[in-house]
Design a protein around this motif. Structure first.
Motif, PDB file in Angstrom:
ATOM      1  N   LYS A   1       4.329   8.105   4.803  1.00 51.76           N
ATOM      2  CA  LYS A   1       3.991   9.037   3.865  1.00 51.76           C
ATOM      3  C   LYS A   1       4.936   8.617   2.693  1.00 51.76           C
ATOM      4  N   ALA A   2       6.758   8.748   3.220  1.00 51.26           N
ATOM      5  CA  ALA A   2       7.400   9.051   2.363  1.00 51.26           C
ATOM      6  C   ALA A   2       7.437   7.302   1.470  1.00 51.26           C
ATOM      7  N   ILE A   3       7.398   6.147   2.572  1.00 57.57           N
ATOM      8  CA  ILE A   3       7.963   4.901   2.226  1.00 57.57           C
ATOM      9  C   ILE A   3       5.588   4.362   1.350  1.00 57.57           C
ATOM     10  N   ILE A   4       5.626   4.903   1.390  1.00 55.01           N
ATOM     11  CA  ILE A   4       3.984   4.658   0.929  1.00 55.01           C
ATOM     12  C   ILE A   4       4.144   5.331  -0.867  1.00 55.01           C
ATOM     13  N   ARG A   5       4.572   6.722  -0.375  1.00 53.56           N
ATOM     14  CA  ARG A   5       5.202   7.211  -1.627  1.00 53.56           C
ATOM     15  C   ARG A   5       5.821   6.370  -3.102  1.00 53.56           C
ATOM     16  N   PHE A   6       7.254   5.489  -2.316  1.00 53.93           N
ATOM     17  CA  PHE A   6       7.929   5.449  -2.982  1.00 53.93           C
ATOM     18  C   PHE A   6       7.866   4.069  -3.709  1.00 53.93           C
ATOM     19  N   ASP A   7       6.421   3.563  -2.739  1.00 58.83           N
ATOM     20  CA  ASP A   7       6.341   1.498  -3.230  1.00 58.83           C
ATOM     21  C   ASP A   7       4.965   1.607  -3.239  1.00 58.83           C
ATOM     22  N   LYS A   8       4.671   2.756  -4.252  1.00 57.19           N
ATOM     23  CA  LYS A   8       3.021   3.294  -3.900  1.00 57.19           C
ATOM     24  C   LYS A   8       2.196   2.015  -5.656  1.00 57.19           C
ATOM     25  N   ASP A   9       3.134   1.342  -6.109  1.00 59.94           N
ATOM     26  CA  ASP A   9       2.896   0.391  -7.106  1.00 59.94           C
ATOM     27  C   ASP A   9       2.346  -0.793  -6.082  1.00 59.94           C
ATOM     28  N   ASP A  10       3.616  -1.332  -4.975  1.00 57.56           N
ATOM     29  CA  ASP A  10       3.484  -2.259  -4.766  1.00 57.56           C
ATOM     30  C   ASP A  10       2.767  -2.335  -3.960  1.00 57.56           C
ATOM     31  N   ILE A  11       2.598  -1.297  -2.385  1.00 52.66           N
ATOM     32  CA  ILE A  11       2.542  -1.279  -1.064  1.00 52.66           C
ATOM     33  C   ILE A  11       1.226  -1.933  -0.932  1.00 52.66           C
ATOM     34  N   ASP A  12       0.850  -2.885   0.317  1.00 49.23           N
ATOM     35  CA  ASP A  12       0.203  -3.484   0.632  1.00 49.23           C
ATOM     36  C   ASP A  12      -1.205  -2.343   1.756  1.00 49.23           C
ATOM     37  N   PRO A  13      -1.809  -1.464   1.016  1.00 47.88           N
ATOM     38  CA  PRO A  13      -1.944  -0.141   2.218  1.00 47.88           C
ATOM     39  C   PRO A  13      -2.480  -0.849   2.967  1.00 47.88           C
ATOM     40  N   GLU A  14      -3.375  -2.069   3.603  1.00 51.12           N
ATOM     41  CA  GLU A  14      -3.727  -2.833   4.575  1.00 51.12           C
ATOM     42  C   GLU A  14      -2.807  -3.053   5.649  1.00 51.12           C
ATOM     43  N   ARG A  15      -1.594  -3.289   5.119  1.00 54.26           N
ATOM     44  CA  ARG A  15       0.095  -3.426   6.099  1.00 54.26           C
ATOM     45  C   ARG A  15       0.150  -2.042   6.641  1.00 54.26           C
ATOM     46  N   ILE A  16       0.436  -0.871   4.948  1.00 55.38           N
ATOM     47  CA  ILE A  16       1.189   0.018   5.627  1.00 55.38           C
ATOM     48  C   ILE A  16       0.363   1.218   5.223  1.00 55.38           C
ATOM     49  N   ASN A  17       0.362   1.593   6.723  1.00 57.54           N
ATOM     50  CA  ASN A  17      -0.289   2.869   6.392  1.00 57.54           C
ATOM     51  C   ASN A  17      -0.267   3.251   7.766  1.00 57.54           C
ATOM     52  N   GLU A  18      -0.751   5.249   8.182  1.00 61.48           N
ATOM     53  CA  GLU A  18      -0.015   5.519   9.133  1.00 61.48           C
ATOM     54  C   GLU A  18      -0.038   4.956  10.410  1.00 61.48           C
ATOM     55  N   ASP A  19      -0.991   4.113  11.086  1.00 58.33           N
ATOM     56  CA  ASP A  19      -1.076   3.244  11.986  1.00 58.33           C
ATOM     57  C   ASP A  19      -0.823   2.342  11.924  1.00 58.33           C
ATOM     58  N   THR A  20       0.560   2.149  11.201  1.00 55.49           N
ATOM     59  CA  THR A  20       1.192   0.970  11.216  1.00 55.49           C
ATOM     60  C   THR A  20       2.708   0.887  12.131  1.00 55.49           C
ATOM     61  N   SER A  21       2.801  -0.134  13.094  1.00 57.89           N
ATOM     62  CA  SER A  21       3.894   0.413  14.133  1.00 57.89           C
ATOM     63  C   SER A  21       4.442   0.304  14.211  1.00 57.89           C
ATOM     64  N   PRO A  22       5.503   1.189  14.707  1.00 60.56           N
ATOM     65  CA  PRO A  22       7.212   0.928  14.014  1.00 60.56           C
ATOM     66  C   PRO A  22       7.722  -0.498  13.872  1.00 60.56           C
TER      67      PRO A  22
END
Length: 348
Positions: free
Chosen positions: A87-108
């Protein structure tokens, strides 16, 4: 039935023997069926017990997995820490992050790969304020030598233009007043903050990856065990309900066979009594016949040594006749009983 032999005065025993053998054979067959049904009930009961034990094991294992899942998802546990990082990464990189790649189901593993990429990108950015001073001083020298702006190549027409340009360059090179220095300092600070964050997140993910992977394994196993439970509790072939239905049918058949065997046993006891009666009748008829022949011989031919007179002989003949009538009465009774038992046998 009409084809069954009847009890007669000539032979009261043979028809009863036929009846006796018929009932005995049916009783033996019924007892064999009871034994077979007992064995069938035992076999199905064993399967039911095994299925109940297996289902009990599955239910116990499913409960263990649910408890394990609850423990892994506890507040402050490793899984929740990883989820918080996501959640912190998604907030921090909200403008550039790919939601298909990084989401709450993404593997470690994928998270670590993404963090490593971000660390590399930020590390390659050169934003050092001291470099600005060096660059501005170099531009200042170039302008003085060429009498032109080194950026746009516009020539200086007057000395005032040269003076203004030099003053501006001096201002930009001064860390205390230069907006370029302020911008560079802020950018450098932002990079340091970002790198610190990503390094912290990478550490958290690495330290808690084991719990996250264990949760994935527990969830998958729980799905498999739950599917087994549903299959064994369902209506399909080989399920517990299917086996219990088979057991009910086998037990119902066994009860029916036991009742038939009990009925035949009762019938056998009655037929044994008829057979005993028939034997006594046959014996009495033989005695009457023998006595009658003896009396007829004595009465017809005389016997000088026989002390009995005519009246005594007549009395003996009368007694014999009475016994004969009793025997005939028993024969009729046997016929009626034989008929009743044959009707019972035909219904079994």
């Amino acid at each position: 039935g009409e084809g069954e032999p009847r009890v007669t005065k000539e032979d009261p025993l043979t028809p009863v023997d036929v009846l006796h053998n018929n009932v005995r054979n049916k009783l033996m067959d019924a007892q064999a069926e009871v034994e077979r049904c007992n064995s069938a009930v035992g076999d199905v009961q064993k399967k039911v017990s095994e299925k109940q034990a297996l289902l009990g094991n599955h239910r116990h294992r499913f409960q263990q997995l649910q408890q394990k899942k609850t423990h892994l998802l506890r507040d402050g546990g490793g899984v929740q820490r990883v989820k918080s990082v996501v959640k912190a990464i998604i907030r921090f990189d909200k403008d550039d992050i790919d939601p298909e790649r990084i989401n709450e189901d993404t593997s470690p593993a994928e998270l670590l790969k993404y963090v490593a990429e971000q660390v590399k990108n930020y590390s390659n950015v050169e934003e050092k304020p001291e470099n600005i001073t060096k660059i501005v001083k170099r531009l200042k020298k170039m302008a003085k030598a060429d009498l032109a702006c080194p950026c746009c190549l516009r020539s200086f027409v007057t000395d005032d233009e040269i003076t203004q340009f030099q003053a501006r360059m001096t201002e930009l090179a001064d860390p205390d007043v230069s907006e370029l220095h302020a911008m560079a300092s802020k950018k450098a600070q932002d990079i340091r903050v970002a790198l610190d964050k990503y390094e912290s997140w990478r550490k958290t993910i690495s330290e808690n990856m084991g719990d996250y992977l264990e949760l994935s394994r527990v969830v998958e196993e729980a799905k498999e065990v739950e599917a087994l439970i549903n299959d064994e509790e369902g209506e399909g072939y080989g399920s517990l309900k299917d086996l219990e239905s088979d057991l009910d049918k086998e037990e119902a058949t066994l009860t029916e066979k036991k009742e038939l065997s009990k009925e035949l046993q009762t019938l056998m006891t009655a037929v044994n009594g008829i057979q005993d009666t028939a034997k006594r009748v046959w014996e009495k008829m033989g005695n009457v016949k023998e006595k009658k022949q003896t009396l007829q011989y004595q009465f017809g031919y005389g016997n000088v040594d026989d002390p009995r007179d005519l009246k005594t002989v007549e009395k003996d003949l009368a007694k014999s006749s009475d016994k004969k009538e009793v025997a005939y009465t028993n024969i009729n009774k046997l016929n009626n009983e034989q008929k009743q038992f044959n009707e019972k046998i035909s219904r079994i």
